[in-house]
Motif scaffolding. Structure first.
Motif, mmCIF file in Angstrom:
data_model
loop_
_atom_site.group_PDB
_atom_site.id
_atom_site.type_symbol
_atom_site.label_atom_id
_atom_site.label_comp_id
_atom_site.label_asym_id
_atom_site.label_seq_id
_atom_site.Cartn_x
_atom_site.Cartn_y
_atom_site.Cartn_z
ATOM 1 N N ALA A 22 0.832 -1.204 0.000
ATOM 2 C CA ALA A 22 0.000 0.000 0.000
ATOM 3 C C ALA A 22 0.871 1.261 0.000
ATOM 4 C CB ALA A 22 -0.928 0.003 1.219
ATOM 5 N N ALA A 64 -2.322 -1.420 -5.924
ATOM 6 C CA ALA A 64 -3.439 -1.192 -5.012
ATOM 7 C C ALA A 64 -4.577 -2.173 -5.260
ATOM 8 C CB ALA A 64 -3.938 0.244 -5.141
ATOM 9 N N LEU A 83 -7.604 -2.608 -3.086
ATOM 10 C CA LEU A 83 -8.173 -1.289 -2.883
ATOM 11 C C LEU A 83 -8.286 -0.534 -4.201
ATOM 12 C CD1 LEU A 83 -6.215 -0.164 0.319
ATOM 13 C CD2 LEU A 83 -8.387 -1.409 0.175
ATOM 14 N N SER A 84 -9.247 0.369 -4.283
ATOM 15 C CA SER A 84 -9.446 1.175 -5.479
ATOM 16 C C SER A 84 -8.454 2.331 -5.525
ATOM 17 C CB SER A 84 -10.872 1.725 -5.526
ATOM 18 O OG SER A 84 -10.986 2.758 -6.491
ATOM 19 N N TYR A 85 -7.635 2.361 -6.539
ATOM 20 C CA TYR A 85 -6.653 3.440 -6.708
ATOM 21 C C TYR A 85 -7.353 4.772 -6.952
ATOM 22 C CZ TYR A 85 -3.383 6.368 -9.361
ATOM 23 O OH TYR A 85 -2.641 7.418 -9.820
ATOM 24 N N TRP A 134 -9.003 6.151 -3.666
ATOM 25 C CA TRP A 134 -8.018 6.617 -2.697
ATOM 26 C C TRP A 134 -7.320 7.890 -3.181
ATOM 27 C CZ3 TRP A 134 -2.825 7.614 -2.658
ATOM 28 C CH2 TRP A 134 -2.260 7.825 -1.388
ATOM 29 N N LEU A 173 -11.753 0.095 4.296
ATOM 30 C CA LEU A 173 -11.097 0.459 3.033
ATOM 31 C C LEU A 173 -11.569 -0.421 1.889
ATOM 32 C CD1 LEU A 173 -7.449 1.012 4.339
ATOM 33 C CD2 LEU A 173 -9.051 2.767 3.570
ATOM 34 N N HIS A 174 -11.729 -1.717 2.163
ATOM 35 C CA HIS A 174 -12.207 -2.633 1.119
ATOM 36 C C HIS A 174 -13.663 -2.330 0.744
ATOM 37 C CE1 HIS A 174 -8.695 -5.176 0.799
ATOM 38 N NE2 HIS A 174 -8.645 -5.305 2.107
ATOM 39 N N SER A 217 -15.253 0.548 1.033
ATOM 40 C CA SER A 217 -15.288 1.814 0.300
ATOM 41 C C SER A 217 -14.815 1.632 -1.137
ATOM 42 C CB SER A 217 -14.405 2.853 1.010
ATOM 43 O OG SER A 217 -14.898 3.142 2.299
ATOM 44 N N SER A 218 -13.807 0.792 -1.325
ATOM 45 C CA SER A 218 -13.300 0.537 -2.679
ATOM 46 C C SER A 218 -14.340 -0.160 -3.543
ATOM 47 C CB SER A 218 -12.021 -0.310 -2.594
ATOM 48 O OG SER A 218 -10.978 0.396 -1.956
ATOM 49 N N VAL A 275 -9.985 -5.251 -8.314
ATOM 50 C CA VAL A 275 -10.436 -5.307 -6.923
ATOM 51 C C VAL A 275 -11.281 -6.543 -6.666
ATOM 52 C CG1 VAL A 275 -11.898 -4.162 -5.199
ATOM 53 C CG2 VAL A 275 -10.310 -2.811 -6.575
#
Length: 362
Positions: free
Chosen positions: A87, A113, A119-121, A124, A185-186, A188-189, A209
């Protein structure tokens, strides 16, 4: 500067003074440019990328070899450390620190990412860019926006009953909440890549993702019994949240809060709202270079290993201008953060006078 205060709105300084304040950062940048510290560090980053990806593969090999054993929880902890380091590399790529090419940086960060961390680049990057533009500013910095933690007095005052009681003691819940940050975080992504908000390369991000999360869960459940698999995922997500959230939290929490209508020049906006964390190679590793937050905010495109070299120059420049430069130890930083969170209402009663305005009698 250890305790958070409210940065009071102030009139603009006189024209000449305002121009001089604006030129302060230009003067600092002019001093840094000839040092060569903005140049790419390809050897450092290629080595780190290769070793971290190999560590990622090694952890999954360990998962397969350990099999149905509670030793898998130790493997899960190691995986959390490796994912945190990945990360950090995604963070560096998003700031264009790794390559000269913007496309190479973007795609490296997007693959690291999404494909490795899950995670969504795009999600973020939008959030983090807003933070860099206005650190600790009300209604501008998403990192102090309305959420489980209340960072401003007005947010606490809006809460009632149990939520108010928790907000007044939220420092005690800080680390338990960090254990949920990995899951958050996951979630939200996933919401972002499958949502309706604008997102560049949505198809690629959604594929990366989703594939990463699904494959991760399938492999874990295939190798371990359901109970052990659940414990493995829980330990990995909890420690990942603590490591990643714990690397970002000490850098700004408990520093001055900027009102929505305040106006500061770039140098003071970045320096006065940021806190450096002292420490050696262990702190550098755990915080991914974010422990030199002042330098990172002033020069976000500077490669991570160069931040330590530019630090003496920045500190001396700030001292010459009379701009407070904050640096504390890791334990002290968390003491400040937790103390602030447990007493937001009272820590924000005394406004912090705008240094630009006060310097000119405004």
């Amino acid at each position: 500067m250890g305790d958070a205060q409210v940065l009071a709105p102030a009139e603009q300084p006189p024209g000449n003074a305002r121009r001089r304040m604006t030129n302060d950062y230009s003067a600092l940048a002019a001093m840094v440019r000839p040092t060569g510290l903005m140049r790419r560090r390809y050897g450092y980053y290629w080595t780190r990328l290769v070793l971290t990806v190999l560590a990622f593969a090694g952890v999954w090999t360990a998962v397969a070899l350990v099999g149905d054993s509670w030793w898998q929880l130790l493997v899960a902890a190691v995986m959390a450390v490796v994912l945190t380091q990945l990360a950090f590399l995604g963070h560096d790529g998003a700031h264009r620190q790794i390559f000269r090419s913007r496309a190479w940086n973007d795609w490296t960060a997007r693959v690291v990412a999404g494909g490795f961390v899950g995670l969504s680049y795009g999600w973020w990057t939008d959030k983090h860019d807003a933070h860099h533009s206005a650190p600790n500013q009300v209604d501008a910095d998403p990192d102090i926006g309305v959420g489980a933690i209340a960072f401003t007095r007005e947010v606490i005052e809006e809460r009632r009953g149990l939520r108010r009681w928790c907000a007044e003691r939220q420092g005690w819940f800080f680390f338990p909440l960090l254990m949920l940050e990995g899951l958050n975080l996951h979630v939200s992504s996933v919401r972002t890549v499958f949502g309706r908000r604008p997102l560049a390369h949505r198809g690629v991000e959604a594929s990366l993702v989703l594939a990463r999360i699904v494959l991760y869960l399938v492999v874990v459940v295939w190798i371990m019994p359901v109970g052990l698999a659940a414990a493995f995922v829980g330990v990995q997500l909890a420690l990942f949240g603590v490591l990643l959230g714990g690397a970002f939290a000490p850098n700004h929490k408990g520093m001055p809060i900027v009102p929505r209508d305040a106006n500061l020049d770039f140098l003071r906006r970045q320096v006065l709202m940021s806190r450096n964390i002292r420490g050696g190679v262990v702190v550098d590793f755990l915080m991914g270079g974010l422990n030199r937050q002042v330098e990172h905010h002033l020069f976000p495109g500077m490669p991570r290993p160069n931040l330590a070299q530019v630090q003496p120059l920045v500190r001396t420049f700030c001292e010459r201008l009379g701009v407070s430069y904050t640096e504390v130890g890791l334990v002290a930083s968390y003491r400040i953060v937790l103390g602030y969170l447990n007493d937001v209402e009272h820590r924000m009663t005394e406004p912090f006078t705008c240094p630009v305005a006060s310097a000119y009698g405004r």
